[in-house]
Design a protein around this motif. Structure first.
Motif: not given
Length: 162
Positions: A19-22, A57-63, A87-88
């Motif tokens: 996320v950071w690198n994006e 909830e699924d463990g994905e880091v989004v922010g 972004a997504s």
């Protein structure tokens, strides 16, 4: 989308640096130009006063957000933060949740002010959010941010009394 904001730990490193690198690669919001690898990312995120990780909830880091002092000594009560949303996952109010959590955490950590040094004037989504949340604009620094194409954009520092 239901998210939880959790304190950074090494289990989040891959998602956090993604996320950071994006945002770093996008070149239109962060001053950093170098991407983080896992070692540098872990060191960077762990060294902050607080690093918040937005996780689905699924463990994905989004922010992610980082919170740290803006200065030292007599100005050490002023904090600074940076925010990144995958972004997504943009447009889902994750940024707002990160900023609200950061305000709460900054107070909890004993800071008196949250200051943003370099909000790029073309970052209209962030500007609207900060206005909505009650941040005060400090003015404009002309040509304070170099864009990827070499042109310069204004930056608008903000603060919020905690």
């Amino acid at each position: 989308m239901e998210i939880t904001i959790r304190e950074y730990s090494k289990e989040f490193i891959k998602g956090a640096i993604e996320v950071w690198n994006e945002v770093v690669e996008g070149g239109i919001a962060f001053p950093q130009e170098e991407k983080l690898d896992e070692f540098a990312g872990d060191e960077f995120f762990a060294s902050q006063t607080y690093t918040g990780i937005a996780v689905r909830e699924d463990g994905e880091v989004v922010g992610i957000y980082i919170l740290h002092p803006n200065n030292i000594g007599r100005c050490g009560h002023i904090s600074n933060a940076s925010y990144a949303v995958k972004a997504s996952a943009r447009g889902l109010r994750i940024g707002e949740q990160l900023v609200r959590h950061c305000i709460y955490t900054a107070k909890e950590k004993g800071f008196g002010i949250l200051q943003f040094n370099a909000v790029v004037a073309t970052n209209t989504v962030a500007l609207r959010l900060y206005e909505k949340l009650g941040f005060v604009k400090l003015g404009t620094i002309p040509k304070g941010f170099r864009m990827p194409d070499g042109k310069f954009e204004d930056i608008i520092p903000h603060y919020y009394e905690l």
